[in-house]
Design an enzyme around this catalytic site. Structure first.
Site, mmCIF file in Angstrom:
data_model
loop_
_atom_site.group_PDB
_atom_site.id
_atom_site.type_symbol
_atom_site.label_atom_id
_atom_site.label_comp_id
_atom_site.label_asym_id
_atom_site.label_seq_id
_atom_site.Cartn_x
_atom_site.Cartn_y
_atom_site.Cartn_z
ATOM 1 N N VAL A 123 0.832 -1.202 0.000
ATOM 2 C CA VAL A 123 0.000 0.000 0.000
ATOM 3 C C VAL A 123 0.867 1.252 0.000
ATOM 4 O O VAL A 123 0.554 2.245 -0.676
ATOM 5 C CB VAL A 123 -0.951 -0.007 1.215
ATOM 6 C CG1 VAL A 123 -1.632 1.349 1.384
ATOM 7 C CG2 VAL A 123 -2.005 -1.106 1.055
ATOM 8 N N GLU A 124 1.961 1.229 0.736
ATOM 9 C CA GLU A 124 2.794 2.417 0.870
ATOM 10 C C GLU A 124 3.552 2.749 -0.408
ATOM 11 O O GLU A 124 3.581 3.909 -0.836
ATOM 12 C CB GLU A 124 3.786 2.242 2.023
ATOM 13 C CG GLU A 124 3.150 2.229 3.405
ATOM 14 C CD GLU A 124 2.621 3.587 3.826
ATOM 15 O OE1 GLU A 124 2.879 4.585 3.127
ATOM 16 O OE2 GLU A 124 1.945 3.643 4.869
ATOM 17 N N THR A 125 4.198 1.749 -1.032
ATOM 18 C CA THR A 125 5.094 2.057 -2.149
ATOM 19 C C THR A 125 5.021 1.075 -3.310
ATOM 20 O O THR A 125 5.932 1.025 -4.129
ATOM 21 C CB THR A 125 6.567 2.090 -1.661
ATOM 22 O OG1 THR A 125 6.924 0.791 -1.147
ATOM 23 C CG2 THR A 125 6.774 3.146 -0.594
#
Length: 332
Positions: A123-125
């Site tokens: 989700v982050e990167t």
């Protein structure tokens, strides 16, 4: 604690960028002059040293614009479509398989489910593919000076960032990350980098920008330090009856009442396992109306990573899809 000089390894640890065309004029910003004075007094920097640093910073209005329209404000049915994709599931499976031994070691050491660690990095990167294109110095300086709602927070993060760069013995003008100043595969803010990042590959440095092993260990360490319960559930679908449940939702994301008490208000988990387990009622925006889930302690722990309920639910749902795909037997 100081870390060894990165030297030639800096090219793999950092993204190098050219200096901005127009240097920041420190004298035009009383808040920045005050910040430099405080850093000199409290942390041993010199005034000329920090003025040289800020000559490579720029005030970027697009960062303020991005802060005003975060994806987490989208309704769930739009927000979830960004992350809960077949492509992300496949990438998550590949990431898990590639780093299976590291994820197993992180689970053994910190007790955190591998699918949650994998999903957070996804989700982050997008598993490291998009770590952000802003200079961290630009982001944090802009937000400290031009974003009054959270200027105190970003002033502290700018302090932490400069201390981090000194600890790593690298140029603060060369870090890149998100518009909010987060960095690396797990997008840690500088304070969290300093506090929770770990050297999980035992190479002598905590490198969450280029080392998936360090990123995996650091995410698991972060969640453990915020109260992750090994083997406990994260969330569950909820069946509602009547109308007495409305006030339960107002209690917030932190589980406040045991499941046995929630049932008195017409709130029933789909997979009841422990009537004494505390839960929070989470509402989400479906395309045709709201729906509800129960969030347990581990769901609340994920919201300590990002305080938005949609973010935490996207992590949980993506993790579940990746885990289920990992457990599928290949066709004979």
């Amino acid at each position: 604690m100081r870390f060894p000089t990165l030297g030639a390894l800096a090219l793999t640890f950092l993204t190098l960028v050219a200096a901005p065309a127009h240097a920041l004029n420190v004298n035009k910003y009383p808040a920045l002059r005050s910040f430099i004075a405080d850093m000199a007094e409290q942390h041993g920097y010199s005034d000329p040293q920090l003025r040289r640093v800020f000559r490579c910073a720029r005030i970027r209005p697009e960062i303020i614009e991005a802060m005003e329209r975060p994806k987490e404000l989208l309704p769930w049915y739009e927000y979830s479509n960004i992350f809960l994709t077949e492509e992300n599931v496949q990438r998550g499976v590949r990431f898990w398989k590639k780093h299976a031994a590291t994820l197993t070691r992180a689970r053994e050491q910190y007790g955190v489910a591998p699918e949650i660690v994998v999903a957070i990095i996804g989700v982050e990167t997008q598993f490291g593919r998009n770590q952000g294109g802003y200079l961290i110095l630009d982001s944090l300086t802009t937000l400290m000076l031009d974003y009054p709602p959270r200027s105190a927070f970003f002033r502290q993060e700018l302090t932490e960032f400069l201390l981090l760069a000194r600890e790593l013995d690298v140029d603060p003008c060369r870090f890149k990350g998100s518009y909010a100043g987060a960095m690396g595969l797990p997008q840690f803010m500088p304070s969290n980098y300093r506090r929770y990042a770990v050297d999980f590959d035992s190479d002598g440095k905590r490198d969450i920008l280029a080392s998936p092993e360090d990123a995996i260990g650091s995410v698991a360490h972060y969640l453990k330090e915020h109260g992750w319960e090994t083997g406990a559930p994260v969330a569950d679908d909820a069946h509602l009856e009547g109308t007495l449940y409305f006030w339960i939702e107002k209690l917030g994301l932190k589980p406040a009442l045991p499941v046995r008490q929630l049932t008195r208000y017409g709130i029933f988990p789909r997979r009841p396992d422990n009537a004494e387990r505390r839960a929070a009622l989470i509402s989400l925006e479906g395309e045709y109306g709201p729906f509800f889930r129960l969030g347990y302690n581990n769901f609340y722990v994920i919201t300590r990573y990002n305080h938005n309920k949609r973010y935490a639910m996207a992590v949980y749902d993506l993790g579940e899809r990746i885990r289920q795909r990992m457990e599928e037997k290949p066709p004979s």
